[in-house]
Design a protein around this motif. Structure first.
Motif, PDB file in Angstrom:
ATOM      1  N   HIS A  76      -8.798   6.144  -9.921  1.00  0.00           N
ATOM      2  CA  HIS A  76      -8.831   7.179  -8.984  1.00  0.00           C
ATOM      3  C   HIS A  76      -8.073   8.458  -9.324  1.00  0.00           C
ATOM      4  CE1 HIS A  76      -8.296   8.815  -4.801  1.00  0.00           C
ATOM      5  NE2 HIS A  76      -7.266   9.046  -4.902  1.00  0.00           N
ATOM      6  N   HIS A 117      -0.806  12.645  -7.537  1.00  0.00           N
ATOM      7  CA  HIS A 117      -1.136  12.790  -6.237  1.00  0.00           C
ATOM      8  C   HIS A 117      -1.042  11.696  -5.115  1.00  0.00           C
ATOM      9  CE1 HIS A 117      -5.243  11.294  -6.376  1.00  0.00           C
ATOM     10  NE2 HIS A 117      -5.288  11.389  -4.932  1.00  0.00           N
ATOM     11  N   ASP A 118      -1.189  10.503  -5.616  1.00  0.00           N
ATOM     12  CA  ASP A 118      -0.980   9.444  -4.786  1.00  0.00           C
ATOM     13  C   ASP A 118       0.275   8.586  -5.056  1.00  0.00           C
ATOM     14  OD1 ASP A 118      -2.777  10.051  -2.703  1.00  0.00           O
ATOM     15  OD2 ASP A 118      -4.499   8.843  -3.557  1.00  0.00           O
ATOM     16  N   ASP A 132      -9.359  15.051  -4.680  1.00  0.00           N
ATOM     17  CA  ASP A 132      -9.185  13.955  -4.053  1.00  0.00           C
ATOM     18  C   ASP A 132     -10.393  13.612  -3.205  1.00  0.00           C
ATOM     19  OD1 ASP A 132      -7.832  11.374  -3.170  1.00  0.00           O
ATOM     20  OD2 ASP A 132      -7.132  12.544  -1.394  1.00  0.00           O
ATOM     21  N   ASN A 168     -12.924  10.492  -3.772  1.00  0.00           N
ATOM     22  CA  ASN A 168     -13.082   9.313  -2.657  1.00  0.00           C
ATOM     23  C   ASN A 168     -14.613   9.281  -2.461  1.00  0.00           C
ATOM     24  OD1 ASN A 168     -10.859   8.069  -1.337  1.00  0.00           O
ATOM     25  ND2 ASN A 168     -10.180  10.099  -1.624  1.00  0.00           N
ATOM     26  N   SER A 208      -7.578   4.495  -4.028  1.00  0.00           N
ATOM     27  CA  SER A 208      -5.934   4.377  -3.979  1.00  0.00           C
ATOM     28  C   SER A 208      -5.802   3.418  -2.532  1.00  0.00           C
ATOM     29  CB  SER A 208      -5.361   5.519  -3.894  1.00  0.00           C
ATOM     30  OG  SER A 208      -5.612   6.250  -2.859  1.00  0.00           O
TER      31      SER A 208
HETATM   32 FE   LIG Z   1      -5.880  10.304  -3.485  1.00  0.00          FE
END
Ligand SMILES: [Fe+2]
Ligand SMILES: [Fe+2]
Length: 407
Positions: free
Chosen positions: A239, A269-270, A353, A357, A364
């Motif tokens: 991801h 980012h996560d 993102d 997704n 994530s």
């Molecule tokens: Fe994400």
């Protein structure tokens, strides 16, 4: 229109859209007829494919010979994961079309995956921790910065840094230099001749760029050790990498020269979720169970049930690591880019993102496509018409990361 690999490009074909090198420099304008000299220029500047005018050969849209009933069922299921994202905006409409097509061809007919976390009795299904309080008490265990990242920070922050300085730091870790060289030699860059040393990579790509990439690759070491019962680390890494690849491609389309920094912003980012999963596995398990029982976004439930979001944790961690403010802001605002003072970079990570997704590249922990901040599309240039092409580019680059993921 269709994407054509450089090897298949022939004289007389017409460019559907301008060709730019990885730094965004214009090489040939839209509507130009390809000549042999252009093909040589593309080769020289590392272009691996271009978009030409003509009949679309989009096999994904060719519905002859496919199981239409299964296709419709896939579309219905994909609609379910788009319930928070909505389908009214043209960008989301196009993303929905691509998501259905991509998932159908990848045999991913039921995108709303069940979670595998065992049931718990009522007493063990109540969240007992308030992360916001824990953060203010500084009782959360934030991973320490590695020596290599702090050395690379120094290199980036010192205007006098030389290629040699980056080489010295990176070469201290044979596995980091091997991974860096793998990326530099992948279709991510599309160089024709092999780059076999860090000093050569720095000379071709740039001191700061290689240092940024090295920081990103070193930072993902903290992904290791995510409890298996909570999240699959490989899916998490997928991801993150896919988000980084997309962010880099979108940055290049927007003529943003710091493409490597956008890659790192997407990659990390996560990262706040990693901290939550590792420090509070029991609370994370309850959160997943609660989400599975309803239809809420994990991101919203973090705020409602844990008291803060993974973006808050990510910001604190990356600030502690002294990473550049632009990177911290991109991570902090990736779910609400229009709130950022400088919204362009967070907007790029936000859109990346959402796309990742929607297409189901790794996970994530979020089961739904996050909500679109429509202003993100005003902050950068991203017409829905180029979405298909960008997704193809990212998918192509992603395959060259498969061997990297195996390590
Ligand atoms: Fe994400
Ligand atoms: Fe996120």
């Amino acid at each position: 229109m269709q994407r054509v690999a450089l090897e298949q490009l022939k004289e007389g074909m017409v460019l559907f859209e301008e060709a730019r090198d990885i730094k965004g420099r214009l090489l040939l304008g839209e509507g130009s007829e390809i000549k042999s000299s252009h093909i040589s220029i593309f080769k020289k500047w590392g272009i691996t494919e271009v978009t030409i005018s003509g009949e679309a050969d989009d096999k994904e849209d060719d519905k002859t010979g496919i199981d239409l009933e299964l296709f419709e069922r896939t579309a219905k299921n994909v609609k379910n994961i788009f319930q928070h994202a909505g389908l009214s905006h043209p960008f989301m409409k196009e993303l929905f079309r691509l998501s259905v097509s991509h998932r159908f061809h990848a045999n991913d007919f039921e995108p709303l995956h069940r979670i595998n976390i065992p049931e718990a009795d009522e007493q063990n299904n109540v969240i007992k921790v308030n992360l916001r309080n824990e953060l203010s008490k500084k009782s959360i265990k934030l991973p320490e910065i590695s020596t290599i990242i702090s050395d690379l920070n120094e290199v980036i922050n010192d205007p006098q840094s030389s290629a040699e300085d980056v080489g010295t730091v990176v070469n201290k870790s044979p596995s980091l230099s091997a991974r860096l060289l793998k990326i530099v030699n992948s279709s991510f860059y599309g160089f024709r001749s092999k780059i076999d040393s860090i000093s050569r990579a720095v000379a071709v790509i740039g001191t700061r760029e290689i240092a940024s990439l090295a920081i990103g690759l070193s930072a993902i070491a903290v992904f290791k050790g995510i409890p298996k019962e909570i999240a699959d680390m490989r899916l998490f890494l997928k991801h993150s990498l896919a988000c980084g690849l997309l962010a880099r491609i979108i940055a290049a389309h927007n003529n943003i020269p710091q493409t490597e920094q956008l890659f790192v912003a997407g990659l990390l980012h996560d990262i706040g979720r990693v901290v939550i999963y590792k420090d509070f596995p029991d609370q994370a398990a309850i959160l997943f169970r609660l989400c599975a029982g309803g239809n809420e976004l994990l991101f919203q439930e973090e705020k409602n049930r844990l008291g803060c979001k993974h973006t808050d944790v990510g910001k604190i961690l990356l600030t502690k690591w002294n990473l550049p403010e632009t990177l911290v802001q991109s991570v902090f605002y990736h779910h609400s880019p229009s709130k950022a003072r400088e919204p362009a970079w967070p907007s790029i990570v936000h859109l990346s993102d959402i796309i990742v997704n929607a297409l189901g590249f790794g996970s994530s922990g979020e089961r739904f496509v996050p909500q679109l901040d429509e202003k993100a599309l005003e902050n950068i240039s991203f017409p829905p018409a180029i979405l298909a092409m960008i997704v193809k580019q990212a998918t192509h680059q992603f395959t060259s990361f498969v061997s990297f993921l195996k390590e």
